[in-house]
Design a protein around this motif. Structure first.
Motif, PDB file in Angstrom:
ATOM      1  N   ASN A 142      -5.215   3.439 -12.950  1.00 45.20           N
ATOM      2  CA  ASN A 142      -5.950   4.740 -12.943  1.00 45.20           C
ATOM      3  C   ASN A 142      -4.935   5.496 -14.292  1.00 45.20           C
ATOM      4  N   SER A 143      -4.912   4.607 -15.350  1.00 45.05           N
ATOM      5  CA  SER A 143      -4.039   5.394 -16.614  1.00 45.05           C
ATOM      6  C   SER A 143      -4.861   4.558 -17.528  1.00 45.05           C
ATOM      7  N   ILE A 144      -4.478   5.294 -18.871  1.00 49.45           N
ATOM      8  CA  ILE A 144      -4.968   4.512 -20.116  1.00 49.45           C
ATOM      9  C   ILE A 144      -3.825   3.751 -20.729  1.00 49.45           C
ATOM     10  N   VAL A 171       0.946  -1.168   0.065  1.00 47.48           N
ATOM     11  CA  VAL A 171       0.248  -0.046  -0.023  1.00 47.48           C
ATOM     12  C   VAL A 171       0.833   1.070   0.049  1.00 47.48           C
ATOM     13  N   CYS A 172       0.919   1.989  -1.007  1.00 47.95           N
ATOM     14  CA  CYS A 172       1.601   3.190  -1.065  1.00 47.95           C
ATOM     15  C   CYS A 172       1.118   4.318  -0.952  1.00 47.95           C
ATOM     16  N   HIS A 173       1.630   5.413  -0.382  1.00 47.60           N
ATOM     17  CA  HIS A 173       0.893   6.641  -0.089  1.00 47.60           C
ATOM     18  C   HIS A 173       0.398   7.352  -1.478  1.00 47.60           C
ATOM     19  N   THR A 174       0.800   6.928  -2.606  1.00 45.54           N
ATOM     20  CA  THR A 174       0.070   7.186  -3.967  1.00 45.54           C
ATOM     21  C   THR A 174      -1.209   6.434  -3.926  1.00 45.54           C
ATOM     22  N   ASP A 175      -1.268   5.518  -3.429  1.00 46.37           N
ATOM     23  CA  ASP A 175      -2.509   4.766  -3.664  1.00 46.37           C
ATOM     24  C   ASP A 175      -3.790   5.746  -2.763  1.00 46.37           C
ATOM     25  N   LEU A 176      -3.137   6.225  -1.600  1.00 48.34           N
ATOM     26  CA  LEU A 176      -4.177   7.209  -0.976  1.00 48.34           C
ATOM     27  C   LEU A 176      -4.426   8.292  -1.649  1.00 48.34           C
ATOM     28  N   HIS A 177      -3.503   9.018  -2.160  1.00 46.34           N
ATOM     29  CA  HIS A 177      -3.406  10.227  -2.849  1.00 46.34           C
ATOM     30  C   HIS A 177      -4.554   9.936  -4.059  1.00 46.34           C
ATOM     31  N   THR A 178      -4.239   8.923  -4.690  1.00 49.51           N
ATOM     32  CA  THR A 178      -5.358   8.740  -6.040  1.00 49.51           C
ATOM     33  C   THR A 178      -6.605   8.475  -5.708  1.00 49.51           C
ATOM     34  N   ILE A 179      -6.896   7.489  -4.521  1.00 50.45           N
ATOM     35  CA  ILE A 179      -8.515   7.218  -4.246  1.00 50.45           C
ATOM     36  C   ILE A 179      -9.076   8.442  -3.675  1.00 50.45           C
ATOM     37  N   LYS A 180      -8.286   9.321  -3.142  1.00 46.77           N
ATOM     38  CA  LYS A 180      -8.873  10.725  -2.559  1.00 46.77           C
ATOM     39  C   LYS A 180      -8.778  11.965  -3.739  1.00 46.77           C
ATOM     40  N   ASN A 181      -8.218  11.688  -4.841  1.00 43.10           N
ATOM     41  CA  ASN A 181      -8.184  12.565  -6.209  1.00 43.10           C
ATOM     42  C   ASN A 181      -7.443  13.672  -5.573  1.00 43.10           C
ATOM     43  N   ASP A 182      -6.498  13.476  -4.558  1.00 46.72           N
ATOM     44  CA  ASP A 182      -5.657  14.735  -4.156  1.00 46.72           C
ATOM     45  C   ASP A 182      -5.065  15.478  -5.378  1.00 46.72           C
ATOM     46  N   TRP A 183      -4.754  14.789  -6.530  1.00 45.95           N
ATOM     47  CA  TRP A 183      -4.033  15.309  -7.640  1.00 45.95           C
ATOM     48  C   TRP A 183      -4.775  15.658  -8.702  1.00 45.95           C
ATOM     49  N   PHE A 231      -6.508  13.992 -10.727  1.00 40.19           N
ATOM     50  CA  PHE A 231      -6.755  13.374 -12.292  1.00 40.19           C
ATOM     51  C   PHE A 231      -7.129  12.040 -11.677  1.00 40.19           C
ATOM     52  N   SER A 232      -7.869  11.773 -10.863  1.00 38.84           N
ATOM     53  CA  SER A 232      -8.373  10.144 -10.539  1.00 38.84           C
ATOM     54  C   SER A 232      -9.565   9.963 -11.540  1.00 38.84           C
ATOM     55  N   TYR A 233      -9.765   8.794 -12.152  1.00 44.46           N
ATOM     56  CA  TYR A 233     -10.816   8.305 -12.783  1.00 44.46           C
ATOM     57  C   TYR A 233     -11.525   7.242 -12.196  1.00 44.46           C
TER      58      TYR A 233
END
Lengths: 360, 362
Positions: free
Chosen positions: A125-127, A49-61, A63-65
């Motif tokens: 979370n990418s194409i 479980v990476c901190h990026t996973d947390l950032h992404t699920i919360k849409n911190d940046w 660009f979460s789809y």
């Protein structure tokens, strides 16, 4: 009519996904592609479980789809290999990290730096190269082009080795690239979390003197006695920071929140280098005088290419470097995310996917 | 009463100094020490006018000691040598740059990087080890330890060699150190002023491809036709900047005022390096993403060591590289400073000291 995640691909898949920026993860049915000629299908055993996973699920940046199935520190067993696959056989223990696609023909790709390819795609979370959304390792299995699959070395445990696939390469790559590996030199590691604790171990393996720089005095005992750091510097203690001015050759800065660079730059010797790895939401303040007066450098780095990720895994196997982990079940993930947000983990959660992810 | 810097030394000297932060320069009688055993006395022939001189005259860095005699791009002739001097003979043409001493013992000094010694002594507005204040090259002569002077080869015209001693080394050093010098490398040079224009000439002599990045579209002709740059980007033109994204191995940024660096980082290829030379007090905004996605880096650089300065001078002589100068008289210096403040110079003022600095006593 647009295809749903369940019908997009021919093979049923199951995992846990966040459906919106609350970030709450719940069971999720989707689908995966057939194993192509260049592909390896991986039955997932563990996923870090990476901190990026947390950032992404919360849409911190931003660009979460959604729905997002996170997870890019994957260790598993190859269950199928396509007919063009030469590097892997069924039954091999393999790893999948942060990226699963790139153009494979640009200057970066030709230099084995797929991580800097402008068309690089992420494990989740990418194409992907086939134009469909990618889903990550909080799931039963994944299908990946062989170029983006890693051989997991013998002797490297699957569970505590999994975080190396992101945290490990993220610190190893800049240490090699920026020349931060000369034995006897002094490395500062700012921040003692998932990345920081691995940086301490890798730094020691390179023969460096390592000082952990942290705002939490309570981490000193662990830093020195458990992780092997040579010393510990409390960043909020002005006297200690002053005494350490101009003593470090290199600094790996893993702090992800906005923080001051000026005191860290002061710790560097002339010609010193600071690598910043955290991705804060706002800009950092970069003071110029310390850079000019001491020819100091601030550089960035983003994971690593596939070849050097493999090299990093071999290095860690040889030096018995693994992450310090807390193994959790899939249904404990939301609690884990809450704890991660408070940095309440020593030092990486790893999901025991094979033993706890059960489709209904 | 004797004030710091006015301790009477044995040899009378004459120059122009500012008495306060108005920066206005006027004739100034002072004194210099006897020539030490390892020192040379240099009759100043030419002195370049560096933008640092202006910053210092106006006390912009809050550390100016008045009366202040600026000048650290000095070219002159040796008139006296101490008994232990081995590098120079009387009559030699030599250059003195930004520093005239250092601790000589630290790691930086031992590695010929005196410019990074924390105890380095500036040619002007610095304090000598005997406690006296240093006066710079806007004067009739200077005394300096031979270690901190460089020989000027006779093939280099003296007036246009003067700016190499600060502007030249400031560009040469980072190009070498950061691996930006050589065929196959594409360097961006931001700002086409005293430093930038010499940088273009060095970069071309190294065989690098050079693009000038400037906010002044009018400088394009000079950049391309006089200095030989391969390309010119107007930094305020978003389309041009966008089209050039990801094309440069390195950028040397000579701009001293605060300015956004995100667009410059965008010009870099992956693994590209942005080197900043202008030290501003106000920090820059750093978007960590911009460095991380592409493994880019930002570094600083300040002049160069003495050995490297000699190497740079020799390289300039070999390749016929000189500064593009406007030679002025000593009397013109205040006007020159006003013009410099507006960037109105192509591309460095050099004071013809020997012919125009006339001793006057008030």
């Amino acid at each position: 009519m647009a295809k749903s995640p369940e019908t997009e691909h021919p093979n049923k898949a199951f995992g846990w996904a966040a459906k919106d920026k609350s970030g709450v993860l719940t069971p999720f049915h989707f689908s995966r592609r057939d194993n192509g000629d260049n592909d390896v299908t991986v039955k997932i055993l563990y996923c870090g479980v990476c901190h990026t996973d947390l950032h992404t699920i919360k849409n911190d940046w931003g660009f979460s789809y959604y729905p997002v199935v996170p997870g890019h520190e994957i260790v598993g067993i190859a269950t199928k290999v396509g007919k063009n696959v030469t590097k892997f056989r069924e039954g091999d223990r393999v790893g999948v990290g942060v990226i699963t696609g790139s153009c494979q023909s640009c200057e970066s790709c030709n230099q084995d730096l797929e991580n800097y390819c402008p068309q690089m795609s992420f494990t989740y979370n990418s194409i992907g190269s086939d134009g469909t959304k990618t889903y990550g390792g909080y799931s039963e299995s994944i299908v990946v082009d062989q170029r983006f699959v890693l051989q997991f070395p013998e002797g490297l445990p699957s569970d505590s080795g999994a975080p190396l696939l992101c945290a490990g390469i993220t610190v190893y790559s800049p240490m090699k690239y920026y020349g931060m590996t000369e034995p006897g030199k002094h490395l500062g590691v700012a921040g003692l979390g998932g990345l920081g604790h691995v940086a301490v171990k890798i730094g020691k393996a390179f023969g460096l003197k390592v000082t952990v720089i942290s705002s939490s005095p309570s981490k000193e005992d662990e830093a020195i006695n458990r992780l092997g750091a040579d010393s510990f510097l409390v960043s909020s203690d002005p006297q200690k920071m002053k005494a350490a001015i101009g003593t470090m050759d290199y600094i790996i800065d893993t702090v992800s929140a906005v923080h001051a660079l000026f005191p860290l730059l002061g710790l560097l010797k002339v010609n010193g280098k600071l690598v910043t790895l955290g991705l804060p939401e706002k800009p950092l303040e970069l003071p110029i005088f310390p850079l000019v007066l001491g020819r100091k450098m601030v550089g960035g780095s983003d994971i690593g290419g596939m070849k050097e990720t493999q090299e990093m895994l071999e290095f860690c196997a040889k030096h018995n470097i693994t992450a310090d982990i807390e193994l959790i079940k899939m249904d404990e993930i939301n609690t884990a995310m809450e704890r991660l947000a408070k940095s309440d983990v020593r030092y990486r959660f790893v999901i025991d996917v094979a033993n706890s992810l059960s489709p209904p | 009463m004797q004030r710091l810097g006015e301790k009477y030394q044995s040899v009378e000297a004459f120059g122009w100094a500012a008495r306060d932060s108005s920066g206005h320069l006027s004739p100034f009688v002072f004194s210099r020490r006897e020539t030490g055993e390892e020192e040379v006395r240099v009759k100043v022939l030419y002195c370049g006018v560096c933008h640092s001189d202006l910053h210092c005259l106006k006390n912009e860095w809050h550390s100016s000691i008045y009366p202040l005699v600026p000048g650290h791009e000095i070219v002159g002739e040796v008139t006296e040598i101490g008994r232990k001097v081995s590098k120079f003979s009387i009559g030699d043409k030599i250059g003195v740059g930004c520093i005239v001493d250092s601790c000589r013992a630290c790691e930086s000094c031992r590695e010929d990087q005196e410019n990074y010694c924390t105890k380095s002594v500036a040619t002007y507005n610095g304090v000598h080890y005997d406690g006296t204040v240093n006066y710079g090259g806007y004067s009739d002569h200077i005394v300096v330890d031979e270690r901190y002077a460089v020989k000027i080869p006779h093939t280099l015209p003296l007036a246009s060699a003067a700016p190499l001693l600060c502007a030249g080394i400031s560009m040469y050093s980072p190009m070498k150190y950061f691996g930006l010098a050589g065929p196959g490398k594409h360097i961006g040079i931001v700002g086409l002023g005293g430093l930038g224009h010499i940088g273009v000439r060095f970069a071309k002599a190294f065989g690098s491809k050079v693009t000038v990045v400037s906010s002044t579209a009018g400088k394009s002709k000079d950049a391309l036709e006089i200095f030989g740059a391969d390309g010119f980007l107007v930094s305020t033109d978003e389309d041009q900047m966008q089209a050039a994204m990801g094309t440069m191995d390195g950028i040397i940024d000579t701009v001293s005022a605060s300015h956004p660096i995100l667009p410059l980082i965008g010009l870099l290829k992956p693994s590209g390096k942005l080197v900043l030379l202008g030290a501003t007090e106000k920090p820059f905004d750093l978007h960590a993403f911009s460095l991380i996605l592409g493994r880019k880096s930002i570094a600083g650089s300040a002049i160069g060591g003495i050995k490297e300065t000699q190497e740079m001078i020799n390289f300039a002589a070999e390749h016929g590289i000189k500064a593009e100068i406007e030679t002025i008289s000593m009397e013109y210096v205040n006007t020159a400073m006003d013009r410099l403040a507006k960037g109105d110079v192509r591309y460095r003022f050099v004071i013809d000291i020997a012919n125009t600095l006339t001793v006057t006593r008030s």
